[in-house]
Structures are given as structure tokens and as C-alpha cells.
Design an enzyme around this catalytic site. Structure first.
Site, PDB file in Angstrom:
ATOM      1  N   LYS A   1       1.590  -1.622  -0.338  1.00 38.56           N
ATOM      2  CA  LYS A   1      -0.243   0.169   0.013  1.00 38.56           C
ATOM      3  C   LYS A   1       0.958   0.782   0.226  1.00 38.56           C
ATOM      4  O   LYS A   1       0.498   1.651  -0.635  1.00 38.56           O
ATOM      5  CB  LYS A   1      -0.771   0.315   0.755  1.00 38.56           C
ATOM      6  CG  LYS A   1      -2.483   0.778   1.137  1.00 38.56           C
ATOM      7  CD  LYS A   1      -2.757   1.072   2.179  1.00 38.56           C
ATOM      8  CE  LYS A   1      -3.951   0.087   2.861  1.00 38.56           C
ATOM      9  NZ  LYS A   1      -4.669   0.175   4.279  1.00 38.56           N
TER      10      LYS A   1
ATOM     11  N   THR B   1       3.994  -5.377  11.753  1.00 40.47           N
ATOM     12  CA  THR B   1       5.808  -5.871  11.908  1.00 40.47           C
ATOM     13  C   THR B   1       6.453  -4.806  12.297  1.00 40.47           C
ATOM     14  O   THR B   1       6.972  -5.276  13.692  1.00 40.47           O
ATOM     15  CB  THR B   1       5.967  -6.265  10.588  1.00 40.47           C
ATOM     16  OG1 THR B   1       4.628  -7.238  10.366  1.00 40.47           O
ATOM     17  CG2 THR B   1       7.260  -6.956  11.055  1.00 40.47           C
TER      18      THR B   1
ATOM     19  N   GLU C   1      -2.255 -11.708  10.217  1.00 40.63           N
ATOM     20  CA  GLU C   1      -2.536 -11.144   9.990  1.00 40.63           C
ATOM     21  C   GLU C   1      -4.114 -11.311  10.227  1.00 40.63           C
ATOM     22  O   GLU C   1      -4.532 -11.497  10.910  1.00 40.63           O
ATOM     23  CB  GLU C   1      -2.782  -9.224  11.341  1.00 40.63           C
ATOM     24  CG  GLU C   1      -3.499  -9.505  12.213  1.00 40.63           C
ATOM     25  CD  GLU C   1      -2.568  -7.811  12.989  1.00 40.63           C
ATOM     26  OE1 GLU C   1      -1.824  -7.456  12.601  1.00 40.63           O
ATOM     27  OE2 GLU C   1      -3.852  -6.935  13.674  1.00 40.63           O
TER      28      GLU C   1
ATOM     29  N   ARG D   1      -4.187 -11.046  28.090  1.00 47.26           N
ATOM     30  CA  ARG D   1      -4.530  -9.825  27.608  1.00 47.26           C
ATOM     31  C   ARG D   1      -5.525  -9.121  28.047  1.00 47.26           C
ATOM     32  O   ARG D   1      -6.400  -7.812  28.575  1.00 47.26           O
ATOM     33  CB  ARG D   1      -4.116  -9.128  26.464  1.00 47.26           C
ATOM     34  CG  ARG D   1      -2.678  -9.381  25.921  1.00 47.26           C
ATOM     35  CD  ARG D   1      -2.185  -8.839  24.798  1.00 47.26           C
ATOM     36  NE  ARG D   1      -0.670  -8.809  24.372  1.00 47.26           N
ATOM     37  CZ  ARG D   1       0.174  -8.695  23.419  1.00 47.26           C
ATOM     38  NH1 ARG D   1      -0.512  -8.904  22.574  1.00 47.26           N
ATOM     39  NH2 ARG D   1       1.261  -9.157  23.610  1.00 47.26           N
TER      40      ARG D   1
HETATM   41  C1  FAD Z   1       2.438  -2.048  18.444  1.00 52.15           C
HETATM   42  C2  FAD Z   1       2.780  -2.732  18.050  1.00 52.15           C
HETATM   43  C3  FAD Z   1       3.484  -4.242  18.635  1.00 52.15           C
HETATM   44  C4  FAD Z   1       3.166  -5.034  18.660  1.00 52.15           C
HETATM   45  N1  FAD Z   1       4.142  -6.263  19.500  1.00 52.15           N
HETATM   46  C5  FAD Z   1       3.924  -7.435  18.656  1.00 52.15           C
HETATM   47  C6  FAD Z   1       5.108  -8.675  19.475  1.00 52.15           C
HETATM   48  O1  FAD Z   1       5.910  -7.956  20.593  1.00 52.15           O
HETATM   49  N2  FAD Z   1       5.085 -10.100  19.304  1.00 52.15           N
HETATM   50  C7  FAD Z   1       4.116 -10.119  18.359  1.00 52.15           C
HETATM   51  O2  FAD Z   1       4.571 -10.893  17.995  1.00 52.15           O
HETATM   52  N3  FAD Z   1       3.084  -9.139  17.913  1.00 52.15           N
HETATM   53  C8  FAD Z   1       3.046  -8.230  18.040  1.00 52.15           C
HETATM   54  N4  FAD Z   1       2.840  -7.530  17.571  1.00 52.15           N
HETATM   55  C9  FAD Z   1       0.987  -8.053  16.779  1.00 52.15           C
HETATM   56  C10 FAD Z   1       2.135  -8.614  14.866  1.00 52.15           C
HETATM   57  O3  FAD Z   1       2.994  -6.719  15.115  1.00 52.15           O
HETATM   58  C11 FAD Z   1       1.185  -8.083  13.622  1.00 52.15           C
HETATM   59  O4  FAD Z   1       0.641  -9.268  13.834  1.00 52.15           O
HETATM   60  C12 FAD Z   1       2.019  -8.796  12.707  1.00 52.15           C
HETATM   61  O5  FAD Z   1       3.446  -8.050  12.594  1.00 52.15           O
HETATM   62  C13 FAD Z   1       2.023  -8.787  11.481  1.00 52.15           C
HETATM   63  O6  FAD Z   1       2.363  -9.615   9.980  1.00 52.15           O
HETATM   64  P1  FAD Z   1       1.335  -8.943   8.666  1.00 52.15           P
HETATM   65  O7  FAD Z   1       2.994  -9.350   8.232  1.00 52.15           O
HETATM   66  O8  FAD Z   1       0.281  -9.896   9.019  1.00 52.15           O
HETATM   67  O9  FAD Z   1       0.689  -6.942   8.860  1.00 52.15           O
HETATM   68  P2  FAD Z   1       1.620  -6.161   9.069  1.00 52.15           P
HETATM   69  O10 FAD Z   1       3.133  -6.380   9.086  1.00 52.15           O
HETATM   70  O11 FAD Z   1       0.472  -5.131   8.856  1.00 52.15           O
HETATM   71  O12 FAD Z   1       1.998  -5.501   6.802  1.00 52.15           O
HETATM   72  C14 FAD Z   1       0.782  -5.578   6.493  1.00 52.15           C
HETATM   73  C15 FAD Z   1       1.594  -4.861   5.170  1.00 52.15           C
HETATM   74  O13 FAD Z   1       0.112  -4.828   3.946  1.00 52.15           O
HETATM   75  C16 FAD Z   1      -0.567  -4.211   3.543  1.00 52.15           C
HETATM   76  N5  FAD Z   1      -1.715  -3.728   3.010  1.00 52.15           N
HETATM   77  C17 FAD Z   1      -2.400  -3.856   4.155  1.00 52.15           C
HETATM   78  N6  FAD Z   1      -4.001  -3.183   2.544  1.00 52.15           N
HETATM   79  C18 FAD Z   1      -3.268  -3.541   1.572  1.00 52.15           C
HETATM   80  C19 FAD Z   1      -3.727  -3.441   0.139  1.00 52.15           C
HETATM   81  N7  FAD Z   1      -5.431  -3.073   0.156  1.00 52.15           N
HETATM   82  N8  FAD Z   1      -3.063  -3.228  -0.360  1.00 52.15           N
HETATM   83  C20 FAD Z   1      -1.154  -3.743  -0.488  1.00 52.15           C
HETATM   84  N9  FAD Z   1      -1.123  -3.223   0.756  1.00 52.15           N
HETATM   85  C21 FAD Z   1      -1.977  -3.402   1.830  1.00 52.15           C
HETATM   86  C22 FAD Z   1       0.279  -2.860   4.411  1.00 52.15           C
HETATM   87  O14 FAD Z   1       0.619  -1.634   4.147  1.00 52.15           O
HETATM   88  C23 FAD Z   1       1.116  -3.412   5.094  1.00 52.15           C
HETATM   89  O15 FAD Z   1       2.292  -3.289   4.794  1.00 52.15           O
HETATM   90  C24 FAD Z   1       2.009  -5.768  18.065  1.00 52.15           C
HETATM   91  C25 FAD Z   1       1.679  -5.271  17.084  1.00 52.15           C
HETATM   92  C26 FAD Z   1       1.684  -3.404  17.106  1.00 52.15           C
HETATM   93  C27 FAD Z   1       0.452  -2.501  15.717  1.00 52.15           C
END
Ligand code: FAD
Lengths: 208, 540
Positions: free
Chosen positions: B118, B126, B452, B357
Site C-alpha cells: 500500500k 510488523t 494477521e 491480555r
Molecule cells: C505496536 C505493535 C506492537 C506489537 N508487538 C508485537 C510483539 O511484540 N510480538 C508479536 O508477536 N506481535 C506483536 N504485534 C502484532 C504483530 O506485529 C502483527 O500482528 C504482525 O506483525 C502482522 O504482520 P503482517 O505481515 O500480517 O501484517 P503487517 O505487518 O501489518 O503488514 C501488512 C502490510 O500490508 C499492507 N497492506 C494493507 N492493505 C493493503 C492493500 N489493500 N494493498 C496492498 N498492501 C496492503 C500494509 O500497508 C502493510 O505493509 C504488535 C503489533 C503492534 C501494532
């Protein structure tokens, strides 16, 4: 949303005159004033390196680099958002480095400019995280990768130092390279390795 | 949200506050079930409705998410006339940890990989992760204990098959990350340090300071940039494409750079778009990044994918409540794991800080509702996170292990070594998501969903460190599986015809259709009024 008695300040962001409460970041101020902004927005917590801005404060002719979400607005501030950081031309694959003995040699092939540092300090001044970038490059050049990498703990790869460097060194990538080779060659945790070994032997299983 | 502004005023409470070495543990009066039912936001009255269309028709879903899942599409056929078509083997949508892991594995297996995201590559939830990642590696710990803890914390709603695969993957996941060049905090012998997550039976979370996500993301991004993966950034996916038999066959991207639509035709698609925080479910503040707007759920649902647990969200106990402009910013659970207490306005502990939590957040909400919270002049409420007390017990530890917290202190003007931060639950994580199998495949052929955006692993409540584990474990699995199975796949026709079915269904169900999805950006960004972004033409 904000308190009634909050101090309002006047700023110019991307050429637009904006009045907003002083507790807002530059990004929030734009939204507050009704201007859209999605490019160069990201985590809003100062770790994704997307919201790169140039800032000039009142009665100063210095332009500083900063992250927009981490910068609260001040009276008379001028802000310009930069978009789309340019990628570096350096490429490497850790797997092509056969052993830790080779790292230093490889480093100079991958980052030949690292030795040409003019010590202008531009990278240090441009870093919104206050990293000693120039010293990091010097350490990496001498092959002291672990030490160099330690300096870049807070680096969010905003690429400001890359833009500032007249020798095209890409200091942030030098820093990340230093960190990566340290892990790749030297992180060998005993507790992890012995667990992997037990798993390999099939001695652990999960009953559902 | 159901805040009750009765409590002690901030200044008064702070005057009363004093950092102490020891404070008596809380005495629980309610059973966990009653505490959750009375105070957890998932049980807020009238917030859950039944879906009217799609694969989950008739099932429970949060009203705000339901509105998005049953929204109209942003585009129709006419938008795609003349749009360029890119060809690839595997299209990964989303540049967070799950997407990068999937892309790296698929590329390593020899597939042609395109990664669309995006905004900037690596702008994600992440990169913000703090606390760490779970892997059972300590002597007294086993994958079985990891499994049991996960199932129990999720209130027995998890898909056991998926959890078993994930906990067995965990040590290898850490090894893989190290081989990508990721550092972890080590003890003086080089062993991985571990901390204990709330609601678990062993110290199992490995970490890098409170920058675990930053370290992971910058390493994975660098690995992706140094590979032959084609990156299309600043290009949200606005719709998936399907072939003549309904298999997923690519996506429609909308470029923010030149405001144009591009089609990507792919043999299979891996959706890794992350979470929902910026939908502000139940009007809670959020810890999530700017792009966490449930897009992947909407796209997959329209193509017929089955979802699950759409009524269950995670509210992290320690979101910042004050100052208001930083509401929702996260303070990692690691701080409580390291020994910090939570105190109400009377200076009392009110819950075991290392329960799950959902439990801890419910207890905070109870304190606030029942008048033992601390209120600020701008209407916020919360309880203390007693960091100064921890500093007293373990001098120097916060500065060493939690640099991000120290930075947060600087920006908020509240030094956590001296003044306790005021915290309130923040919308943190979507527990449910797309139903997947152990390869990350959804119920739609050719469509993988990992990270996620997927559901099933965490049941109705997630423990710290299992999200980062999930994204790498299943990201890698999906990448490998997609690469191994893309040979010989050929889509004759690719289209968005499934949208006609969607519109018919919506009309038949008398749905309003005034909302268009996916959301893409939070409302505060005013994206929809920007003439620059006509390419997305929300204002049809
Ligand atoms: C502040 C914070 C702290 C955390 N701490 C921890 C921790 O210590 N330990 C743990 O296990 N988990 C933790 N979590 C949870 C964990 O970080 C996330 O659940 C995990 O990183 C999600 O990874 P992901 O790759 O699925 O999604 P993300 O890392 O959110 O990546 C999703 C990507 O998809 C892109 N995207 C979204 N919609 C579209 C679209 N329509 N078209 C193209 N691209 C798109 C986004 O821009 C982003 O780049 C934390 C979360 C947060 C917010």
C-alpha cells in the site's frame, strides 16, 4: 478533539498556511487543517521511516531533516514533506559470503565508496535518530562490523544519510550490512541450537 | 466507548502516587469468565450483528467490520479498460513481515514473484512490534507447553492443527531469521534471552530490545530489496481478480504515484495485508500502523473466502492514554513481564499483571468504570503503569531493554523512569480472519492468506509473541507451497466478474451500498477528498 485552552501555532507545511494546536505532529496538523495526506505516512510511531520532512524553524536559516510523525509543530515552522526515498544501487546476498574471514573483503567490493568518506558530517546532521553515522561507516570500513552495527540500533532506514552523502556511500545500508553479517556469522545461541537438534531427532512432538 | 469519567483527577492522583519497592498483589473477586462478560469490549451490547451476504452469511460479526465486508466495490469494469496487465507467477499483497517472508521463500524456490504494497515497503504492524517472538527453546519448556498455552489463552477456539504446526516451526523460524541477519538479545554466553508472556507457563519470548519488529522488518526488507522480487510500492490492491472458474488469478492495484490502475495476472496470490486497528472498532484508540484497515478481509470475502471469529478483537492493556494526541501508542507487555505493576488511583494493584491480555484489559476497564481510574482534563481515563517502581527494583533495566519506551517518554514529555505513564486498553489485533489450512491456503483456490489477516491460530485471544511467530511460520509455508504449485497453472480469462454477483447479493439483501470498500486509509487522512487520488474514484 483537543483542549479548549490549548496553544495554537502557525506553521507552513508544503506551502500551506496552517493554524493548529501545538500538541500535534506535522502530519496531524495537516489532517487537522483538512488537507489530505497518505503518501509518506506510515507507522506514526517513528519506526517505519516513511514520513521524511525538511524543517526550518523560525529565525533560523538551518534546514534540518526529521520524521514528520515525531515532530511537533512550533510557531513559524516551515515544513516540507519528501516522498518516495530512492533505492540504493548497492546489492548483495549474504549467502554469497562463504565465511566470516571473507566479510571485510566482500564489504569493500559491495560498498567501494565506504573508504572515500570525506568526513563532511552531512550524514550525522541529517540523521533524525542522532546516530553517529560517519563513525559507523569508518568502523565498518575497518572491518569492525559488530561495533559499527551497534551504532545503528535505532536506524529506521529513512535514507536521509544516503541523500546527504556526496560520495554515495549509502551509510544506512552499510550499517544494516554490519548488523546482518554479525547475526549471520556470529549469532549461534546454544539454547536454540540444542532445541533444533532435539527436534531433528524427532524427540519432541505435540499431542493435539 | 463506555468510559466513565468518575475517578481521581490526574494531578491529584499523581501527587498521591509514590514509587514503592513492593506492593501487595491483587485479590481477584470475579472469575475470569464474569470479568470478561462484564467488561471486555467484545461483549459490548449491540456491537455484534449477523452477516447478510457471503460465505459467513448468518454468522456473528462486529457491526463496523460487517459494514466493510458488505460494502460496494470501489471499481467496475469500465475502470479497467486499457489498464496495463503485468504477468507474474506469484503476487504477494502486503509488505509487512508475512508478505516479505512469503515472497522470499517463493523467490528462493525459483518462482517469479511480485510484491505489491500500500505504501512504503515495510510500513506495517510488523515494524512496530516490540515485545518479541515466541519459540520454546528453554530447558524447562516444550512445544507441547507452547501449544497448550496458546490453546488455553485462546479460550479453546483455536484451530489445533494450525497451532501444532506453528509451535513446531518456531525454533526453525528463529534460525531462519538469524540467517536473514536478524539480531536478538543474548546473554553473556550467547544464549537467546527469553521473557515470559502474559498467560503462559514458561519464559518463551525472544526479542531484540523493544525493537523486535523494527529489527525484523529492516532485515527482511533488505533481503527482499536484494533479491529479484519485483516491488510495486505505493499501490494498494483494490480488488482481486478471478479466472473463469473462480480461482484467484491476480489483483487490481491502484497506484498512488500516477493515479492509475494496473492489473497483475498471477498463478496464485498471497494476501498478507495485516490487521484492522485503524477501523477503530468500538471507537477505541489503536496501536496499529496507518494502513491497518482490513482490506485483505474485504477482498478475500468478496471472492468467496470463508472467515472466522469476526466478533473477537484484542485490546492491548497498555496503550498510552495521556497525552491525548498520542492516545493508543503501545507500551509493550514486556514491561509488565519485566516486573512493572499496574496501579489504580488508590495506588493498589488490581489484577495479576501477567494474566492474558483480554483479562488484564477487562480489569483496567473495570477500574475505570467503577471510579478507581485516573482522569485527565481532556476527558481521557486510565490507570498507572508503575515504571518508576520497576526502576527502583531494577535500576537501569528500562533504559537498557526498552529504548523505545524511553523515546516515547521524550515525545510525550513524561519520563517513565520518574512518572508512571497513564494507560488504557488500545485496539491492537484482529484475533480472527481468513480461514486457512497449514499451507496458508484459504477456501478459494489460488488464494493464500497469511499473517494477521488470517484467523484460527489465536482463537479469541492472542498471547504476546505469537503474532510475529505466525507471520514468519505461515508466510514461509505459503511462499513455498505457492511456488511448488504454480507450474502449469494457466488462467484463460481474468476478470472482476465476481463483483456483479456481489452487487446482486447486496441488492437482494437490501443492503445500503453507500459505503465503498476496502477502506484503504483511515478517515482522518481525508484521502477521499483529495483530487490527487481520483484514480480511486470514491466519489462516483
Ligand atoms: C505496536 C505493535 C506492537 C506489537 N508487538 C508485537 C510483539 O511484540 N510480538 C508479536 O508477536 N506481535 C506483536 N504485534 C502484532 C504483530 O506485529 C502483527 O500482528 C504482525 O506483525 C502482522 O504482520 P503482517 O505481515 O500480517 O501484517 P503487517 O505487518 O501489518 O503488514 C501488512 C502490510 O500490508 C499492507 N497492506 C494493507 N492493505 C493493503 C492493500 N489493500 N494493498 C496492498 N498492501 C496492503 C500494509 O500497508 C502493510 O505493509 C504488535 C503489533 C503492534 C501494532
Amino acid at each position: 478533539m483537543q483542549k479548549q485552552d490549548e496553544e495554537l501555532v502557525n506553521v507552513t507545511i508544503n506551502g500551506k498556511e496552517i493554524t493548529a494546536p501545538s500538541s500535534l505532529s506535522t502530519i496531524q496538523a495537516l489532517w487537522h487543517a483538512g488537507y489530505p495526506r497518505v503518501k509518506s505516512v506510515g507507522c506514526l510511531e517513528g519506526v517505519c521511516g516513511s514520513c521524511r520532512i525538511m524543517v526550518r524553524r523560525k529565525e533560523s536559516d538551518q534546514v534540518t531533516m526529521a520524521l514528520g510523525c515525531q515532530t511537533l509543530i512550533e510557531e513559524g515552522m516551515q515544513v516540507n514533506f519528501l516522498v518516495f526515498p530512492t533505492p540504493t544501487h548497492h546489492t548483495y546476498d549474504l549467502k554469497m559470503i562463504n565465511s566470516s574471514w571473507e566479510v571485510q573483503g566482500r564489504f569493500h567490493k559491495i560498498f567501494p565508496e565506504a573508504d572515500h568518506c570525506r568526513h563532511c558530517g552531512g550524514c550525522n546532521r541529517s540523521c533524525p535518530k542522532g546516530i553517529e553515522v560517519e563513525r559507523g561507516v569508518a568502523l565498518a570500513s575497518k572491518g569492525r562490523f559488530r561495533e559499527a552495527g551497534e551504532l545503528f540500533i535505532e536506524c529506521v532506514m529513512c535514507n536521509f544519510c544516503m541523500t546527504a552523502c556526496p560520495e554515495m556511500i549509502a551509510p544506512n545500508h552499510v550499517g544494516l550490512f554490519s548488523r546482518r553479517v554479525t547475526a549471520y556469522f556470529h549469532t549461534r545461541p546454544g539454547n536454540l541450537i540444542s532445541r533444533l537438534e532435539t527436534l531433528r531427532k524427532g524427540d519432541l512432538d505435540v499431542e493435539k | 466507548m463506555s468510559k466513565n469519567n468518575q475517578g481521581t483527577a490526574y494531578k491529584e492522583a499523581l501527587n498521591k502516587y509514590c514509587a514503592l519497592e513492593d506492593i501487595a498483589a491483587a485479590k481477584e473477586t470475579l472469575t475470569p469468565e464474569v470479568l470478561l462478560k462484564q467488561f471486555h469490549p467484545d461483549y459490548f451490547p449491540n456491537s455484534i450483528i449477523n452477516l447478510k451476504v457471503g460465505a459467513n452469511k448468518g454468522e456473528a460479526c462486529h457491526g463496523q467490520l460487517a459494514a466493510m465486508l458488505q460494502s460496494d466495490a470501489r471499481i467496475d469494469e469500465s475502470d479497467l479498460a486499457g489498464a496495463p496487465i503485468l504477468e507474474t507467477d506469484i503476487l504477494v499483497i502486503g509488505g509487512g513481515g508475512a508478505g516479505c517472508a512469503a515472497a522470499l521463500m517463493a523467490a528462493e524456490a525459483g518462482a517469479r514473484v511480485t510484491l505489491a504494497t500500500k505504501l512504503r515497503l515495510g510500513d506495517s504492524n510488523t515494524v512496530m512490534a516490540e515485545g518479541g517472538i515466541q519459540a520454546s527453546i528453554e530447558q524447562g519448556d516444550t512445544p507441547q507447553m507452547h501449544f497448550d498455552d496458546t490453546i488455553k489463552a485462546g479460550h479453546h477456539f483455536s484451530d489445533k492443527e494450525l497451532v501444532a504446526e506453528m509451535v513446531m516451526d518456531a525454533p526453525e523460524v528463529i534460525r531462519w531469521l538469524i540467517q536473514q541477519g536478524m539480531q536478538f538479545d543474548l546473554d553473556k554466553y550467547g544464549d537467546l534471552l527469553t521473557r515470559r508472556a502474559g498467560g503462559t507457563s514458561a519464559a518463551r519470548v525472544v526479542y531484540y530490545r523493544d525493537y523486535t519488529g523494527l529489527e525484523m522488518m529492516r532485515v527482511l526488507r533488505e533481503a527482499v530489496l536484494n533479491s529479484n522480487i519485483e516491488i510495486i510500492d505505493y499501490s494498494p490492491a483494490v480488488e482481486l481478480l478471478a479466472n473463469e472458474s473462480g480461482h484467484c488469478a491476480g489483483a487490481v492495484l491502484s497506484s498512488l504515484k500516477d493515479c492509475s490502475y494496473n492489473l497483475v495476472r498471477a498463478k496464485s496470490v498471497i494476501v498478507a495485508t495485516g490487521g484492522i486497528g485503524r477501523m477503530h472498532i468500538n471507537q477505541f484508540p489503536t496501536s496499529n500502523h496507518f494502513g491497518a484497515t482490513a482490506d485483505g478481509l474485504v477482498l478475500a470475502y468478496r471472492l468467496g473466502a470463508k472467515l472466522r471469529d469476526l466478533d473477537s478483537f484484542q485490546y492491548h492493556p497498555s496503550g498510552l492514554s495521556h497525552p491525548q494526541h498520542m492516545a493508543g501508542h503501545l507500551i509493550t507487555e514486556g514491561v509488565r513481564s519485566a516486573g512493572a505493576y499496574m496501579l489504580n488511583a488508590n495506588g493498589e494493584r488490581f489484577v495479576d499483571e501477567l494474566k492474558t491480555r483480554d483479562h488484564v484489559s477487562s480489569a483496567i476497564l473495570r477500574e475505570c468504570v467503577e471510579g478507581r481510574g485516573i482522569t485527565t482534563p481532556d476527558g481521557a481515563i486510565g490507570v498507572w503503569l508503575d515504571t518508576p517502581g520497576l526502576e527502583l527494583r531494577e535500576p537501569g533495566m528500562l533504559a537498557l531493554r526498552f529504548p523505545k519506551l524511553i523515546e516515547l517518554g521524550k515525545k510525550s514529555g513524561i519520563d517513565p523512569l520518574k512518572v508512571p505513564p497513564l494507560i488504557y486498553p488500545t485496539l491492537h489485533y484482529q484475533n480472527g480472519g481468513v480461514v486457512i489450512d497449514p499451507n496458508g491456503l484459504s477456501s478459494v483456490k489460488g488464494l493464500y492468506c497469511v499473517g494477521e489477516v488470517s484467523g484460527g491460530i489465536h482463537g479469541k485471544n492472542r498471547i504476546m509473541g505469537n503474532a510475529l511467530l505466525e507471520i514468519i511460520s505461515f508466510g514461509r509455508r505459503a511462499g513455498e507451497h505457492a511456488a511448488a504449485n504454480c507450474h502449469g497453472v494457466k488462467h484463460k480469462k481474468i476478470s472482476i466478474e465476481h463483483l456483479s454477483d456481489l452487487r446482486r447479493e447486496l441488492t437482494q439483501a437490501n443492503m445500503p451500498m453507500d459505503l465503498q470498500g476496502p477502506l484503504l486509509f483511515p478517515e482522518c487522512a481525508k484521502f477521499e477528498n483529495d483530487s490527487d487520488y481520483d484514480g480511486l474514484h470514491k466519489n462516483r
